[in-house]
Write a protein that holds these residues in place. Structure first.
Motif, short mmCIF file in Angstrom:
data_model
loop_
_atom_site.label_atom_id
_atom_site.label_comp_id
_atom_site.label_asym_id
_atom_site.label_seq_id
_atom_site.Cartn_x
_atom_site.Cartn_y
_atom_site.Cartn_z
N ASN A 1 0.83 -1.20 0.00
CA ASN A 1 0.00 0.00 0.00
C ASN A 1 0.87 1.26 0.00
O ASN A 1 0.66 2.19 0.79
CB ASN A 1 -0.94 0.00 1.21
CG ASN A 1 -2.04 1.04 1.11
OD1 ASN A 1 -2.45 1.41 0.00
ND2 ASN A 1 -2.50 1.54 2.24
N MET A 2 1.85 1.26 -0.91
CA MET A 2 2.78 2.39 -1.02
C MET A 2 2.74 2.99 -2.42
O MET A 2 2.46 2.29 -3.40
CB MET A 2 4.22 1.93 -0.72
CG MET A 2 4.49 1.61 0.73
SD MET A 2 6.17 0.93 0.90
CE MET A 2 7.15 2.21 0.05
N LYS A 3 3.06 4.26 -2.52
CA LYS A 3 3.19 4.92 -3.80
C LYS A 3 4.63 4.80 -4.29
O LYS A 3 5.55 4.62 -3.50
CB LYS A 3 2.80 6.40 -3.68
CG LYS A 3 1.34 6.62 -3.29
CD LYS A 3 1.03 8.10 -3.18
CE LYS A 3 -0.43 8.32 -2.80
NZ LYS A 3 -0.77 9.77 -2.65
N ALA A 4 4.81 4.93 -5.60
CA ALA A 4 6.13 4.75 -6.19
C ALA A 4 7.16 5.73 -5.63
O ALA A 4 8.32 5.38 -5.41
CB ALA A 4 6.04 4.89 -7.71
N ASN A 5 6.72 6.98 -5.39
CA ASN A 5 7.66 7.99 -4.92
C ASN A 5 8.06 7.81 -3.45
O ASN A 5 8.88 8.55 -2.92
CB ASN A 5 7.11 9.40 -5.13
CG ASN A 5 5.77 9.63 -4.42
OD1 ASN A 5 5.31 8.79 -3.65
ND2 ASN A 5 5.14 10.76 -4.68
N GLU A 6 7.47 6.82 -2.79
CA GLU A 6 7.81 6.55 -1.39
C GLU A 6 8.88 5.47 -1.25
O GLU A 6 9.44 5.27 -0.17
CB GLU A 6 6.56 6.11 -0.62
CG GLU A 6 5.48 7.17 -0.52
CD GLU A 6 4.23 6.66 0.18
OE1 GLU A 6 3.71 7.40 1.03
OE2 GLU A 6 3.80 5.52 -0.10
N ILE A 7 9.16 4.77 -2.35
CA ILE A 7 10.06 3.62 -2.29
C ILE A 7 11.46 4.00 -1.83
O ILE A 7 12.01 3.41 -0.90
CB ILE A 7 10.12 2.91 -3.65
CG1 ILE A 7 8.77 2.26 -3.95
CG2 ILE A 7 11.23 1.87 -3.68
CD1 ILE A 7 8.68 1.57 -5.30
N GLU A 8 12.05 5.00 -2.48
CA GLU A 8 13.42 5.38 -2.13
C GLU A 8 13.51 5.88 -0.69
O GLU A 8 14.52 5.67 -0.01
CB GLU A 8 13.94 6.45 -3.10
CG GLU A 8 15.41 6.80 -2.87
CD GLU A 8 15.98 7.67 -3.98
OE1 GLU A 8 17.13 8.11 -3.84
OE2 GLU A 8 15.28 7.90 -4.98
N LYS A 9 12.46 6.52 -0.22
CA LYS A 9 12.47 7.06 1.14
C LYS A 9 12.52 5.95 2.19
O LYS A 9 12.92 6.20 3.34
CB LYS A 9 11.22 7.92 1.37
CG LYS A 9 11.13 9.13 0.45
CD LYS A 9 9.82 9.87 0.66
CE LYS A 9 9.67 11.04 -0.31
NZ LYS A 9 8.36 11.74 -0.15
N LYS A 10 12.12 4.74 1.79
CA LYS A 10 12.10 3.63 2.74
C LYS A 10 13.47 2.96 2.90
O LYS A 10 13.67 2.15 3.81
CB LYS A 10 11.08 2.58 2.29
CG LYS A 10 9.63 3.08 2.31
CD LYS A 10 9.19 3.48 3.71
CE LYS A 10 7.75 3.95 3.72
NZ LYS A 10 7.29 4.34 5.08
N LEU A 11 14.40 3.30 2.01
CA LEU A 11 15.74 2.74 2.12
C LEU A 11 16.54 3.51 3.16
O LEU A 11 16.34 4.71 3.35
CB LEU A 11 16.46 2.80 0.76
CG LEU A 11 15.91 1.88 -0.34
CD1 LEU A 11 16.60 2.20 -1.66
CD2 LEU A 11 16.12 0.42 0.02
N ASN A 12 17.47 2.82 3.81
CA ASN A 12 18.29 3.53 4.79
C ASN A 12 19.29 4.44 4.09
O ASN A 12 19.61 4.25 2.91
CB ASN A 12 19.01 2.55 5.73
CG ASN A 12 20.01 1.66 5.00
OD1 ASN A 12 20.98 2.14 4.43
ND2 ASN A 12 19.77 0.36 5.03
#
Length: 212
Positions: free
Chosen positions: A118-129
């Motif tokens: 349930n995530m948007k594409a632009n949130e993916i990179e933000k989830k990486l450390n």
């Protein structure tokens, strides 16, 4: 010699000789038990280590998928930037194919992430450390710098082909790692399809020669 001394002498001479409590049989039994115990402990350690590796790999599927998405994005952007500067028409065609395959991969990952997490594409990179983001950025910068230098030195086609083959091999390795650690048929399916297409392209790009 009195009667008691005589009996003691007979008892001493008739007693079986033993090296330790339990005799030879005791030693053999003790040795076997020790080997069994040591073997059991070693097996337990090996099973525990394998379990930890498998568990860790499965636990990292999400992070590795996010990392793959960013890596594919970065590679596509750089490949597209230098595609028009390549002289070989065959290599330009291969570059376009790679760009298309990476776009398909990114689209599939975005769709999967949206449905699964349930995530948007632009949130993916933000989830990486932060450390992983820095590493991916450094890899992108290195790719750009290599192609820029190759263009200046007049050997862009050769370096472009080499870097394409290298990036394809890395992405394939990431896809294989994620698919192997996941039990999700949907994820394994689109990764497997993309892997096969990339493998076919790799065989072409890796054999590129400017003499052709």
């Amino acid at each position: 010699m009195n009667k008691q001394e005589y009996l003691n002498q007979i008892s001493a001479t008739s007693r079986p000789v033993g090296t330790a409590k339990g005799g030879k049989f005791g030693k053999i039994l003790s040795s076997k038990i020790t080997m069994i115990v040591v073997g059991a402990i070693a097996l337990f350690i090996v099973i525990g280590a394998i379990g930890a590796i498998i568990g860790g790999a499965k636990g990292n599927v999400k992070d590795n998928l996010f990392s793959l998405k960013v890596h594919a994005d970065n590679t596509k952007n750089v490949i597209d930037d230098y595609l028009g500067k390549v002289k070989s028409s065959a290599l330009r065609s291969d570059g376009s194919t790679l760009s298309s395959l990476l776009a398909d991969l990114n689209g599939n990952i975005e769709g999967y992430v949206t449905e699964k997490y349930n995530m948007k594409a632009n949130e993916i990179e933000k989830k990486l450390n932060e450390k992983k983001i820095e590493q991916l950025q450094l890899e992108k910068d290195d790719l750009e710098a290599s192609l820029f230098e190759a263009k200046i030195n007049g050997n862009l086609d050769r370096v472009y082909a080499h870097k394409m083959a290298y990036e394809i091999s890395l992405i394939m390795a990431e896809e294989n790692q994620i698919a192997g650690a996941s039990n999700d048929d949907s994820l394994k399916g689109f990764l497997s399809n993309n892997y096969t297409s990339l493998e076919n392209l790799y065989n072409k790009v890796d054999s590129f020669s400017e003499a052709k």
